[in-house]
Scaffold this motif. Sequence first.
Motif: not given
Ligand code: 5GP
Length: 191
Positions: A20, A99, A124-126, A128-132, A156
């Motif tokens: 997104l 991600f 955090d802003d997003f 997704a998979n939770g790694a951050a 998400k």
């Molecule tokens: P995760 O580690 O949960 O997979 O992803 C989190 C990080 O990925 C967030 O810090 C964000 O910056 C980035 N991210 C994940 N999904 C999206 C997305 O759909 N759009 C944007 N703009 N950033 C995302």
Amino acid sequence: MRLLEERILKDGKVRAGGVLKVDSFLNHQMDVNLFMELARQWYEAFGADNVTKILTIEASGIGLACVAGLVFGCPAVFAKKTKTKNIDGDLYKTQVESFTHGTVYDVIVSRDYIRPEDRVLIIDDFLANGAALEGLCDLVSQAGATVVGAGIAVEKCFQPGGERLRKKGLRVESLARIKAMHDDGTLEFAD
Ligand code: 5GP
């Protein structure tokens, strides 16, 4: 409908691969009035938890974390992404898989800025998979500090991070929860 969900419908763009784009108000140009409202919503959830520090990861969490720091009345710290291999020992380090870029990078935070007595709210802003988020939790646990919970702007829910981390006992408060994103550019929110 929640404030952030309305804004996503108005200005968000669904991209291929479950991404997104929210550049116009969240993570490139920043609508700081919206950020203040989001931070107030996190304060409703975590305001009674004696938060002493906000922690995020660079770059796109920083703006949200700063405004959350204002509302919670505490400092905001951002974990730094680094490619340097041999950095000196006064820091906590973990690895995060990106991600958006598909790469693994080191993330560090100085031992001076997370102390064992800290009660940390991760922002955090997003999600997704939770790694951050997992990496940030790891940094806090290396410091012997307490994670109060996580305030996320956009979760998400069709990706596994939120469910996995909640199962591990992490309190996650997401202000917009997306159930599905479709090829025709539409999306659905979770209830
Ligand atoms: P995760 O580690 O949960 O997979 O992803 C989190 C990080 O990925 C967030 O810090 C964000 O910056 C980035 N991210 C994940 N999904 C999206 C997305 O759909 N759009 C944007 N703009 N950033 C995302």
